[in-house]
Design an enzyme around this catalytic site. Structure first.
Site, PDB file in Angstrom:
ATOM      1  N   ARG A  74       7.639   0.961   4.009  1.00 12.42           N
ATOM      2  CA  ARG A  74       6.726   0.634   2.292  1.00 12.42           C
ATOM      3  C   ARG A  74       5.471   1.480   2.535  1.00 12.42           C
ATOM      4  O   ARG A  74       5.052   1.943   3.696  1.00 12.42           O
ATOM      5  CB  ARG A  74       5.674  -0.164   2.596  1.00 12.42           C
ATOM      6  CG  ARG A  74       7.000  -1.909   2.465  1.00 12.42           C
ATOM      7  CD  ARG A  74       6.798  -1.969   0.487  1.00 12.42           C
ATOM      8  NE  ARG A  74       7.373  -3.173   0.217  1.00 12.42           N
ATOM      9  CZ  ARG A  74       7.416  -4.161  -0.259  1.00 12.42           C
ATOM     10  NH1 ARG A  74       6.207  -4.434  -0.170  1.00 12.42           N
ATOM     11  NH2 ARG A  74       8.290  -5.296  -0.667  1.00 12.42           N
ATOM     12  N   ARG A 120      -2.430 -10.977  -8.801  1.00  9.92           N
ATOM     13  CA  ARG A 120      -2.223 -11.836  -8.313  1.00  9.92           C
ATOM     14  C   ARG A 120      -3.509 -11.564  -7.241  1.00  9.92           C
ATOM     15  O   ARG A 120      -4.724 -10.622  -8.309  1.00  9.92           O
ATOM     16  CB  ARG A 120      -1.558 -10.661  -6.296  1.00  9.92           C
ATOM     17  CG  ARG A 120      -0.201 -10.060  -7.222  1.00  9.92           C
ATOM     18  CD  ARG A 120       1.056  -9.594  -5.854  1.00  9.92           C
ATOM     19  NE  ARG A 120       1.768  -9.469  -5.880  1.00  9.92           N
ATOM     20  CZ  ARG A 120       3.182  -8.557  -5.498  1.00  9.92           C
ATOM     21  NH1 ARG A 120       2.482  -8.518  -4.390  1.00  9.92           N
ATOM     22  NH2 ARG A 120       3.914  -8.552  -5.935  1.00  9.92           N
ATOM     23  N   GLU A 153       0.083 -11.085  -2.566  1.00 11.94           N
ATOM     24  CA  GLU A 153       1.233 -11.814  -3.042  1.00 11.94           C
ATOM     25  C   GLU A 153       1.169 -13.611  -3.400  1.00 11.94           C
ATOM     26  O   GLU A 153       0.487 -13.249  -1.260  1.00 11.94           O
ATOM     27  CB  GLU A 153       2.667 -11.737  -2.954  1.00 11.94           C
ATOM     28  CG  GLU A 153       3.069 -12.400  -4.293  1.00 11.94           C
ATOM     29  CD  GLU A 153       4.672 -12.176  -4.428  1.00 11.94           C
ATOM     30  OE1 GLU A 153       4.953 -11.254  -3.107  1.00 11.94           O
ATOM     31  OE2 GLU A 153       4.818 -11.565  -4.901  1.00 11.94           O
ATOM     32  N   ARG A 191       2.370   1.767  -4.235  1.00  8.64           N
ATOM     33  CA  ARG A 191       3.512   2.089  -2.672  1.00  8.64           C
ATOM     34  C   ARG A 191       4.885   1.638  -3.668  1.00  8.64           C
ATOM     35  O   ARG A 191       4.431   1.415  -4.724  1.00  8.64           O
ATOM     36  CB  ARG A 191       3.109   0.130  -2.310  1.00  8.64           C
ATOM     37  CG  ARG A 191       3.000  -1.001  -2.820  1.00  8.64           C
ATOM     38  CD  ARG A 191       4.194  -1.355  -3.262  1.00  8.64           C
ATOM     39  NE  ARG A 191       4.793  -2.763  -3.044  1.00  8.64           N
ATOM     40  CZ  ARG A 191       5.925  -2.961  -4.195  1.00  8.64           C
ATOM     41  NH1 ARG A 191       6.870  -2.863  -4.153  1.00  8.64           N
ATOM     42  NH2 ARG A 191       5.719  -5.393  -3.943  1.00  8.64           N
ATOM     43  N   ARG A 195       4.453  -0.639  -7.044  1.00  7.27           N
ATOM     44  CA  ARG A 195       4.022  -0.969  -7.773  1.00  7.27           C
ATOM     45  C   ARG A 195       2.361  -0.778  -7.528  1.00  7.27           C
ATOM     46  O   ARG A 195       2.409  -0.171  -6.324  1.00  7.27           O
ATOM     47  CB  ARG A 195       3.788  -2.684  -7.070  1.00  7.27           C
ATOM     48  CG  ARG A 195       2.801  -3.655  -7.273  1.00  7.27           C
ATOM     49  CD  ARG A 195       2.716  -4.793  -6.788  1.00  7.27           C
ATOM     50  NE  ARG A 195       2.118  -5.210  -5.542  1.00  7.27           N
ATOM     51  CZ  ARG A 195       0.591  -5.106  -5.817  1.00  7.27           C
ATOM     52  NH1 ARG A 195       0.411  -6.046  -6.671  1.00  7.27           N
ATOM     53  NH2 ARG A 195      -0.067  -5.568  -4.398  1.00  7.27           N
ATOM     54  N   GLU A 217       8.460  -6.552   4.847  1.00 11.98           N
ATOM     55  CA  GLU A 217      10.044  -6.970   3.614  1.00 11.98           C
ATOM     56  C   GLU A 217      10.982  -6.014   3.643  1.00 11.98           C
ATOM     57  O   GLU A 217      12.510  -5.786   3.599  1.00 11.98           O
ATOM     58  CB  GLU A 217       9.123  -7.278   2.709  1.00 11.98           C
ATOM     59  CG  GLU A 217       9.927  -7.888   1.895  1.00 11.98           C
ATOM     60  CD  GLU A 217       9.866  -8.093   0.630  1.00 11.98           C
ATOM     61  OE1 GLU A 217       8.414  -8.859   0.210  1.00 11.98           O
ATOM     62  OE2 GLU A 217       9.821  -8.192  -0.513  1.00 11.98           O
ATOM     63  N   THR A 256      13.311  -7.810  -7.023  1.00 15.36           N
ATOM     64  CA  THR A 256      12.197  -7.580  -7.848  1.00 15.36           C
ATOM     65  C   THR A 256      11.025  -6.351  -7.103  1.00 15.36           C
ATOM     66  O   THR A 256      10.581  -5.809  -8.735  1.00 15.36           O
ATOM     67  CB  THR A 256      10.247  -8.673  -7.824  1.00 15.36           C
ATOM     68  OG1 THR A 256      10.467  -8.502  -6.632  1.00 15.36           O
ATOM     69  CG2 THR A 256      11.079  -9.625  -8.210  1.00 15.36           C
ATOM     70  N   CYS A 299      14.284  -7.218  -1.955  1.00 15.30           N
ATOM     71  CA  CYS A 299      13.753  -7.767  -2.983  1.00 15.30           C
ATOM     72  C   CYS A 299      14.027  -7.891  -3.986  1.00 15.30           C
ATOM     73  O   CYS A 299      13.832  -6.245  -4.167  1.00 15.30           O
ATOM     74  CB  CYS A 299      12.542  -8.627  -2.808  1.00 15.30           C
ATOM     75  SG  CYS A 299      11.871  -9.897  -4.072  1.00 15.30           S
TER      76      CYS A 299
HETATM   77  P1  ADP Z   1       2.490  -5.305  -1.327  1.00 14.16           P
HETATM   78  O1  ADP Z   1       2.687  -4.163  -2.337  1.00 14.16           O
HETATM   79  O2  ADP Z   1       3.490  -4.742  -0.727  1.00 14.16           O
HETATM   80  O3  ADP Z   1       3.420  -6.174  -2.735  1.00 14.16           O
HETATM   81  P2  ADP Z   1       1.161  -7.694  -1.004  1.00 14.16           P
HETATM   82  O4  ADP Z   1       0.566  -8.237  -2.802  1.00 14.16           O
HETATM   83  O5  ADP Z   1       1.395  -8.473  -0.352  1.00 14.16           O
HETATM   84  O6  ADP Z   1       1.999  -6.402  -1.194  1.00 14.16           O
HETATM   85  O7  ADP Z   1       0.013  -6.672  -0.906  1.00 14.16           O
HETATM   86  C1  ADP Z   1      -0.630  -6.379   0.009  1.00 14.16           C
HETATM   87  C2  ADP Z   1      -1.561  -5.716   0.734  1.00 14.16           C
HETATM   88  O8  ADP Z   1      -2.015  -4.560  -0.400  1.00 14.16           O
HETATM   89  C3  ADP Z   1      -2.729  -6.706   0.096  1.00 14.16           C
HETATM   90  O9  ADP Z   1      -3.857  -6.553   1.598  1.00 14.16           O
HETATM   91  C4  ADP Z   1      -3.657  -6.504  -0.459  1.00 14.16           C
HETATM   92  O10 ADP Z   1      -4.884  -7.552  -0.972  1.00 14.16           O
HETATM   93  C5  ADP Z   1      -3.655  -5.441  -0.824  1.00 14.16           C
HETATM   94  N1  ADP Z   1      -3.989  -4.886  -2.099  1.00 14.16           N
HETATM   95  C6  ADP Z   1      -2.827  -4.621  -3.162  1.00 14.16           C
HETATM   96  N2  ADP Z   1      -3.655  -3.931  -4.008  1.00 14.16           N
HETATM   97  C7  ADP Z   1      -4.458  -3.915  -4.010  1.00 14.16           C
HETATM   98  C8  ADP Z   1      -5.279  -2.694  -3.966  1.00 14.16           C
HETATM   99  N3  ADP Z   1      -5.042  -2.185  -4.909  1.00 14.16           N
HETATM  100  N4  ADP Z   1      -6.784  -2.157  -3.122  1.00 14.16           N
HETATM  101  C9  ADP Z   1      -7.367  -2.640  -1.838  1.00 14.16           C
HETATM  102  N5  ADP Z   1      -5.254  -3.681  -2.065  1.00 14.16           N
HETATM  103  C10 ADP Z   1      -4.923  -3.903  -1.920  1.00 14.16           C
HETATM  104  C1  CIR Z   2       9.142 -15.828  -4.658  1.00 14.72           C
HETATM  105  O1  CIR Z   2       9.767 -15.289  -4.764  1.00 14.72           O
HETATM  106  O2  CIR Z   2       7.683 -16.221  -5.137  1.00 14.72           O
HETATM  107  C2  CIR Z   2       8.558 -14.753  -3.278  1.00 14.72           C
HETATM  108  N1  CIR Z   2      10.337 -14.344  -3.081  1.00 14.72           N
HETATM  109  C3  CIR Z   2       7.921 -12.936  -3.688  1.00 14.72           C
HETATM  110  C4  CIR Z   2       8.949 -12.208  -4.734  1.00 14.72           C
HETATM  111  C5  CIR Z   2       8.214 -11.194  -5.468  1.00 14.72           C
HETATM  112  N2  CIR Z   2       7.372 -11.588  -6.496  1.00 14.72           N
HETATM  113  C6  CIR Z   2       7.209 -10.683  -7.067  1.00 14.72           C
HETATM  114  O3  CIR Z   2       6.858 -11.003  -7.658  1.00 14.72           O
HETATM  115  N3  CIR Z   2       7.608  -9.051  -6.978  1.00 14.72           N
END
Ligand code: ADP
Ligand code: CIR
Length: 555
Positions: free
Chosen positions: A428, A508, A513, A325, A479, A424, A472, A470
Site C-alpha cells: 500500500r 468511514r 473502515e 493511497r 482511495r 491486505e 473493491t 479485495c
Molecule cells: P485503507 O485506506 O487502506 O483502505 P483504512 O480505512 O483501514 O484503510 O484506513 C487506514 C488508516 O488510514 C486508518 O488509520 C485511517 O484513520 C487512516 N486515514 C485514512 N484517511 C486518512 C486521512 N485523510 N487522514 C489521516 N488518516 C487517514
Molecule cells: C467488508 O466486506 O466489509 C470487508 N471485507 C472490507 C471490504 C472493503 N471495503 C470497501 O468498501 N472498500
C-alpha cells in the site's frame, strides 16, 4: 434363407468392426481427457514483459485431488494474528542485493492424472441396450426373436428381394453411424470428464459452504455477497477450484460467511479467482464500482496533471488531514491466503531493499512489524500511519497467516510518505499530510509510485487494472480521503451518507473502515476505483468534498 444368412453375416461383420474400433477396451485409446498442467502464470494477462524468473509460487506436482503448497485451504481454521513481541526496537532491514524486476511466476507444470483414466467411457446405446443376447438384429437395434423372427420366416420372398449391395451399403452406413455415435459418446465423456475435474472440492469444504450459505441466506446481512450469491450462482460455483492454487468458493466467501456485517464479503485468494468465480465477482464489482460491467475494460493508468488539484479546504476550517493511497501486488506472488511464510519474508526483504533506494522527500526507513515494540506500533496506529492488527474480516479470509512475519511499514522522517508491506495487499503506497492540500499529497504519491514501479513490476490485468486482494480495490486502487469535520451535515449520519453517495463518496470512521467517528471526525473518500483513471478517481473526491463543504457552510 440366404438373406437371413447374409443379415447374420452382416451383423457379425459389424460386431467385428466395432470390436476393432474399440480396440478390445471399453474406452478409446485417444483422445484421452487431459487435465492440462496448471498454467505457468495466472491466466490473467499482464501487459508487462515477463522479466527473468526469480520467485516461483510453485505448486508441488500433484494429482488432481492433492492441493499444492502452500496449504491455506478454507477448511483450515484461519490463524489469528499474533501480537508482535514487545521487545527490541524495529531494526532497519540491511540493504541486500537490488530487487530484480519481478518474475512472471514460473511454475512447474502440475502433473495431473487424467480424470478420464478413472472414468468408464459410455458405449453407444445400440450396443449396450439391444442385441445383447446374440440374436439377429434388424439393424436398428431391434432383436429378431419371438414373434418378429416368425414374421420374417413367414415372408421369405420379401427377404429374398433384398439387394445384397444395398445390404452392404446399409451395413457400412450402420458402421459409420455407430462410429459417429461412438465418437460423439467420447466427446460427451470428455465433457463430463472436464466437468468432473471441477468437482474435486473436499467434502468438508462443501459441507462448510452449504452450512455457511444457509446461515447467510437466513440472515439479514446487507453485504454484496448476500445480494449476489443466489442459489443458482452458489450451486454453479461451489464445486469449482482455481487451477494453480486450488482455491475454492469457500476461500472466496468465508469472510462474508463469518462476518454478516461485511459490506462486501468476498476476497480473491489468487488472481485466477476473478475468472473462475466471475459469476460472483462480476456483479459485485459492477455494484461496488458504479456500473463497471463484465464486458467493460478498465482504462489505462493515467495520473493526469498533478498540478490540477489545489487545497480542498483553503480556509482550513473543515479538513484535518488528506491522504491518497494505492495498492499494488508484486508480480510472481499470489495474494495473502496462498503465500508461504518464506514468501512473506522474501517479499519483505525485497520491499525493504527497494525502498531503501528512494531519495529526497521519499527517503526513509523500513520498520518490520516483527520485533516492533508494542507501544511504538500502537502509536503509529493511533496516528493513522500504520494498519491495525487483528482485522476480523481479513482474518476470516485467511489473510493474516504467519503474522507478523513479512509485515512492516516504511516511512520518511516526517511520515508524509509511507508504504505498508503485506497487510491486505502486498504494497500500500501512501501519501498524507495535515490540512487539505490534495495537490501536494497527490503529487507526492504519483512521484513515489513512478519511482517504485521503475524497480518492482506489479500485477496488472487488461480488464481489471491493477490486481488486488479485495475486489473493491481493483482498477486504479486509489482511495483519496480527507479526515473532515462537518458537524451540521453529520448530525444526521444517514443524511451524511446519502449526500456523500450522491457524489460517489464513501464515509468511514476515524480509524478507517469498520470504525466509528471519534470527535466528529469522518474519513470521506472516493468509493469507486474501477472504470475511471487515477486522475478521475481523485477528482471525484476533490469535487465531492468541495460540494460537501459548500453544503455544510450553507446549513
Ligand atoms: P485503507 O485506506 O487502506 O483502505 P483504512 O480505512 O483501514 O484503510 O484506513 C487506514 C488508516 O488510514 C486508518 O488509520 C485511517 O484513520 C487512516 N486515514 C485514512 N484517511 C486518512 C486521512 N485523510 N487522514 C489521516 N488518516 C487517514
Ligand atoms: C467488508 O466486506 O466489509 C470487508 N471485507 C472490507 C471490504 C472493503 N471495503 C470497501 O468498501 N472498500
Amino acid at each position: 434363407m440366404f438373406a437371413l444368412w447374409y443379415l447374420t453375416f452382416a451383423v457379425d461383420e459389424i460386431r467385428k468392426r466395432l470390436a476393432w474400433l474399440f480396440g478390445g477396451t471399453k474406452k478409446p485409446v485417444a483422445p484421452a481427457i487431459e487435465n492440462k498442467p496448471a498454467p505457468a502464470v495466472a491466466p490473467v494477462p499482464t501487459p508487462k514483459p515477463a522479466p527473468p524468473a526469480v520467485v516461483k509460487p510453485t505448486p508441488a506436482p500433484a494429482p488432481v485431488v492433492t492441493k499444492p503448497e502452500p496449504p491455506k485451504k478454507a477448511s483450515e481454521p484461519p490463524k489469528p494474528a499474533q501480537p508482535a513481541p514487545a521487545t527490541t526496537p524495529a531494526p532497519v532491514q540491511p540493504a541486500a542485493a537490488p530487487v530484480q524486476p519481478t518474475p512472471a511466476p514460473v511454475t512447474t507444470p502440475v502433473a495431473v492424472k487424467s480424470a478420464a483414466d478413472k472414468m468408464p467411457i459410455p458405449l453407444p446405446k445400440s450396443l449396450t441396450e439391444s442385441n445383447g443376447n446374440g440374436t439377429a438384429s434388424n439393424g436398428n437395434g431391434v432383436a429378431l426373436d419371438g414373434l418378429d423372427q416368425k414374421l420374417y420366416d413367414a415372408q421369405p420372398n420379401k427377404l429374398m428381394k433384398v439387394d445384397t449391395e444395398q445390404l452392404k451399403d446399409a451395413s457400412n452406413d450402420f458402421i459409420k453411424g455407430e462410429a459417429n455415435a461412438f465418437v460423439q459418446s467420447i466427446k460427451e465423456a470428455q465433457q463430463a470428464g472436464a466437468r468432473k475435474q471441477d468437482t474435486m472440492v473436499d467434502a468438508a469444504v462443501l459441507a462448510k459452504l452449504e452450512e455457511g450459505y444457509a446461515k447467510l441466506a437466513a440472515s439479514d446481512s446487507k453485504s454484496l455477497l448476500k445480494k449476489y450469491l443466489t442459489k443458482e450462482v452458489f450451486d454453479n460455483l461451489k464445486n469449482k477450484m482455481t487451477p494453480t492454487f486450488k482455491s475454492t468458493l469457500l476461500d472466496v466467501i468465508q469472510s462474508g460467511l463469518e462476518n454478516h456485517d461485511s459490506g462486501v464479503g468476498i476476497y480473491a485468494p489468487d488472481a485466477e479467482s476473478y475468472t473462475v468465480f466471475a459469476d460472483l465477482f462480476d456483479p459485485i464489482i459492477e455494484d461496488y464500482h458504479g456500473g463497471f460491467k463484465k464486458t467493460d475494460k478498465h482504462p489505462a493508468s493515467q495520473f493526469g496533471d498533478v498540478a490540477t488539484f489545489g487545497n480542498v479546504d483553503p480556509t482550513n476550517e473543515y479538513v484535518i488531514s488528506t491522504r491518497v493511497r494505492c495498492g499494488r501486488s508484486m508480480q510472481g506472488y499470489p495474494f495473502n491466503p496462498c503465500l508461504t511464510e518464506a514468501q512473506y519474508k522474501e517479499m519483505e526483504g525485497k520491499v525493504s531493499t527497494t525502498l531503501s533506494g528512494l531519495e529526497g522527500e521519499l527517503k526513509g526507513k523500513f520498520y518490520p512489524l516483527t520485533g516492533m515494540e508494542k507501544t511504538v506500533q500502537q502509536q503509529l496506529i493511533d496516528d493513522h500511519f500504520l494498519f491495525k492488527e487483528g482485522d476480523r474480516f481479513l482474518q476470516a479470509a485467511n489473510a493474516c497467516r504467519y503474522w507478523p512475519s513479512g509485515r512492516g511499514i516504511y516511512h520518511n522522517d516526517n511520515k508524509t510518505f509511507l508504504v505498508w508491506c503485506n497487510e491486505e495487499d502486498h504494497l500500500r503506497i501512501i501519501s498524507m499530510q495535515m490540512g487539505g492540500d490534495l495537490g501536494e499529497v497527490y503529487r507526492r504519491l504519483v512521484g513515489a509510485v513512478n519511482e517504485i514501479e521503475k524497480r518492482v513490476p506489479f500485477s496488472h490485468d487488461d480488464r481489471l487494472g491493477f490486481l488486488t486482494f479485495c475486489p473493491t480495490n481493483l482498477g486504479t486502487t486509489i482511495r483519496a480521503s480527507v479526515h473532515i469535520k462537518v458537524p451540521k451535515l453529520a448530525s444526521n449520519k444517514a443524511k451524511l451518507e446519502e449526500v456523500a453517495a450522491k457524489y460517489n463518496l464513501q464515509v468511514r470512521g476515524t480509524r478507517g473502515e469498520h470504525t466509528e467517528a471519534e470527535g466528529g471526525v469522518y474519513d470521506i473518500s472516493n468509493k469507486r476505483r474501477m472504470g475511471l483513471t487515477e486522475f478521475d478517481a481523485v477528482k471525484e473526491m476533490y469535487d465531492g468534498i468541495t460540494e460537501l463543504i459548500k453544503l455544510e457552510k450553507s446549513l
